[in-house]
Design a protein around this motif. Structure first.
Motif, PDB file in Angstrom:
ATOM      1  N   ALA A 409       6.473  -2.506  10.612  1.00  0.00           N
ATOM      2  CA  ALA A 409       6.854  -2.107   9.257  1.00  0.00           C
ATOM      3  C   ALA A 409       7.407  -0.279   9.634  1.00  0.00           C
ATOM      4  CB  ALA A 409       6.125  -1.997   8.242  1.00  0.00           C
ATOM      5  N   THR A 410       6.951   0.245  10.430  1.00  0.00           N
ATOM      6  CA  THR A 410       7.109   1.651  10.522  1.00  0.00           C
ATOM      7  C   THR A 410       8.310   1.599  11.858  1.00  0.00           C
ATOM      8  OG1 THR A 410       4.818   2.393  10.323  1.00  0.00           O
ATOM      9  CG2 THR A 410       6.181   3.743  11.550  1.00  0.00           C
ATOM     10  N   ALA A 411       7.871   0.587  12.627  1.00  0.00           N
ATOM     11  CA  ALA A 411       8.841   0.727  13.902  1.00  0.00           C
ATOM     12  C   ALA A 411      10.514   0.388  13.421  1.00  0.00           C
ATOM     13  CB  ALA A 411       8.454  -0.231  14.950  1.00  0.00           C
ATOM     14  N   ALA A 412      10.466  -0.677  12.606  1.00  0.00           N
ATOM     15  CA  ALA A 412      11.799  -1.053  11.871  1.00  0.00           C
ATOM     16  C   ALA A 412      12.501   0.202  11.022  1.00  0.00           C
ATOM     17  CB  ALA A 412      11.745  -2.250  11.101  1.00  0.00           C
ATOM     18  N   HIS A 418      16.879   5.791  13.032  1.00  0.00           N
ATOM     19  CA  HIS A 418      17.693   6.291  14.261  1.00  0.00           C
ATOM     20  C   HIS A 418      19.063   5.722  14.629  1.00  0.00           C
ATOM     21  CE1 HIS A 418      17.679   8.236  18.153  1.00  0.00           C
ATOM     22  NE2 HIS A 418      17.829   7.066  18.804  1.00  0.00           N
ATOM     23  N   PHE A 419      19.241   4.362  14.459  1.00  0.00           N
ATOM     24  CA  PHE A 419      20.383   3.551  15.009  1.00  0.00           C
ATOM     25  C   PHE A 419      21.460   3.287  13.609  1.00  0.00           C
ATOM     26  CE2 PHE A 419      17.418   2.542  18.361  1.00  0.00           C
ATOM     27  CZ  PHE A 419      17.816   3.034  19.391  1.00  0.00           C
ATOM     28  N   ASP A 423      19.220  -4.207  13.635  1.00  0.00           N
ATOM     29  CA  ASP A 423      19.556  -5.330  14.464  1.00  0.00           C
ATOM     30  C   ASP A 423      18.575  -5.557  15.630  1.00  0.00           C
ATOM     31  OD1 ASP A 423      21.767  -5.762  12.944  1.00  0.00           O
ATOM     32  OD2 ASP A 423      23.295  -5.421  14.358  1.00  0.00           O
ATOM     33  N   LEU A 424      17.953  -4.231  16.210  1.00  0.00           N
ATOM     34  CA  LEU A 424      17.282  -4.056  17.442  1.00  0.00           C
ATOM     35  C   LEU A 424      15.928  -4.790  17.054  1.00  0.00           C
ATOM     36  CD1 LEU A 424      16.448  -3.358  20.144  1.00  0.00           C
ATOM     37  CD2 LEU A 424      16.073  -1.012  19.504  1.00  0.00           C
TER      38      LEU A 424
END
Length: 463
Positions: A409-412, A418-419, A423-424
């Motif tokens: 949840a946090t990483a997404a 950031h991007f 997609d990543l």
């Protein structure tokens, strides 16, 4: 003994208890649906970044998982009825208090801590504990139905909450969830019962013990998990777990079971696979699908409706998975579920658009069938490998699920900040699901005696 509750003489009380549990899990799941709906409104009103809002979601998801094994032990000591009632009240309070928040720390406290603890206290270990105590026959099927109740409740609430948030504001949506949790409280308090012997019956499908086989000072049937004596279950009246501890100290028992299970290879394979399961469902799709679709021009109510369809098909998939887990090697089921999920996530970024195209609908149907289909075979493996401690072991495995969800949840959210796109996150989740498929099948390579089809044994014997 109450004859109207016995098999063949009327509706067994186990079905009533399961129905109440289903409604309770469904009601508590309401607030689990709100993160995806409220991310954009909170961002627009307060100016908080998606990373900040996602952090609160992560706290919620992590506590939801870490509370689970202790909740299983608390249910042993205080009973399911008390634990679930207080959990629903905590969910209602946490949801209701959010309407007054104006700072990120308040979001963390209400949405993260209070609701995380409340929902974690009646997470999937509630279903595992109930089916162990009340069912011998149809155990896998009922586990699937209860699991579907949680996931489906979370997703079916989405269209309602999305329309409320869009039309009347996110605070109305939060209050609606609080009310839904409160409505369920009387049903739980008056109809849920902790064990079959509380109402003078036995677990559905269990063989009643002859009255002369137990001393007069011992009450209740032999099995504390609703199994027939031949299954090797522990004695409820003795109150012992496989680790030799008593349920009087919930934290001690939960930690003791963890220490024993952590010395076995199957535990880490199950926990690792389930962590990836959490990343790819609650953490990523459940939290970020709606804002990701919004990034591609899709209206939030439409995106919420798509997730609701996931919930509808999840009922079919999870119940079918429960039925299959009674008949098919659970390791093979998990390998298939994770592998197919990984392939679908790798395709997802190309499916987003301003409208719901047929290709996206195919993804929604497929993902719905697979959403929490992993739960019944995972519960079955925990029960088969770790015996009477299976519910508590599953609590820890489920904790890994939520830790994975919290990380995703946090990483997404950070990835999107950031991007400028998700997609990543989709590609990484797809690759991890393929790895989980390999891990699940690798459970067969454990040491002798760790085979899921081996006789039930204790975790102390697996060290």
């Amino acid at each position: 003994m109450t004859t109207t509750l016995q098999p063949g003489r009327g509706l067994h009380r186990a079905w009533i208890v399961a129905a109440v549990a289903f409604v309770a899990i469904l009601g508590a799941a309401g607030f689990r649906a709100t993160p995806g709906v409220l991310i954009t409104p909170l961002q627009e009103e307060f100016g908080w970044s998606r990373g900040t809002i996602s952090l609160a979601v992560s706290v919620n998801l992590m506590l939801y998982g870490l509370t689970a094994p202790f909740a299983a032990a608390l249910m042993d000591r205080f009973g399911m009825r008390r634990v679930v009632t207080y959990a629903l009240l905590l969910v209602a309070a946490g949801s209701g208090f959010t309407i007054w928040m104006n700072a990120p720390w308040q979001l963390l406290l209400c949405w993260g801590v209070m609701v995380g603890l409340g929902t974690g206290s009646m997470a999937l270990v509630f279903a595992a504990t109930l089916t162990e105590r009340w069912f011998v026959r149809h155990r896998g099927l009922v586990t699937g139905v209860l699991t579907a109740g949680g996931a489906t409740g979370q997703l079916v609430f989405l269209p309602v909450l999305a329309h409320l948030a869009a039309g009347q504001g996110w605070r109305t949506a939060a209050l609606t969830v609080a009310l839904a949790a409160l409505v369920v409280v009387p049903l739980v308090w008056f109809l849920l019962r902790d064990r079959p012997e509380d109402v003078g019956t036995t677990a559905l499908g269990a063989v009643p013990a002859p009255p002369t086989t137990l001393p007069a000072t011992v009450a209740g049937p032999v099995s504390d998990i609703g199994s027939a004596p031949a299954a090797g279950s522990a004695s409820a009246s003795a109150g012992r777990s496989a680790t030799g501890t008593r349920p009087g100290n919930a934290a001690s028992r939960a930690l003791g079971v963890l220490r024993s299970a952590a010395r076995t290879r199957p535990f880490w394979l199950l926990a690792g696979g389930f962590a990836i399961c959490g990343m790819s469902t609650n953490g990523l799709v459940g939290t970020h699908f709606i804002p990701a679709a919004h990034d591609h021009g899709m209206a939030e109510p439409i995106a919420a409706g798509l997730l609701a369809l996931v919930g509808i098909f999840d009922v079919v998939g999870t119940v079918a998975s429960g039925w299959l887990s009674d008949r098919v090697d659970s390791r093979l089921l998990l390998g298939a579920y994770y592998g197919l999920r990984g392939l679908s996530l790798l395709a997802l970024p190309s499916l987003f658009g301003a409208s719901a195209e047929p290709s996206m609908l195919v993804f929604i149907v497929f993902y719905g069938l697979d959403w929490v289909a992993t739960v019944p075979p995972t519960v079955a493996l925990c029960r088969q490998i770790y015996g009477p401690d299976g519910a508590v072991v599953f609590g820890w495995v489920f904790a890994s699920h939520q830790i994975g969800a919290a990380i995703a949840a946090t990483a997404a959210g950070i990835t999107r900040d950031h991007f400028g796109a998700y997609d990543l996150a989709w590609y990484a989740a797809g690759a991890l699901c393929l790895a989980a498929a390999v891990m699940s099948i690798a459970i067969t390579r454990g040491r002798s005696g760790d085979r899921p089809d081996a006789p039930v044994r204790t975790v102390s014997g697996a060290a």
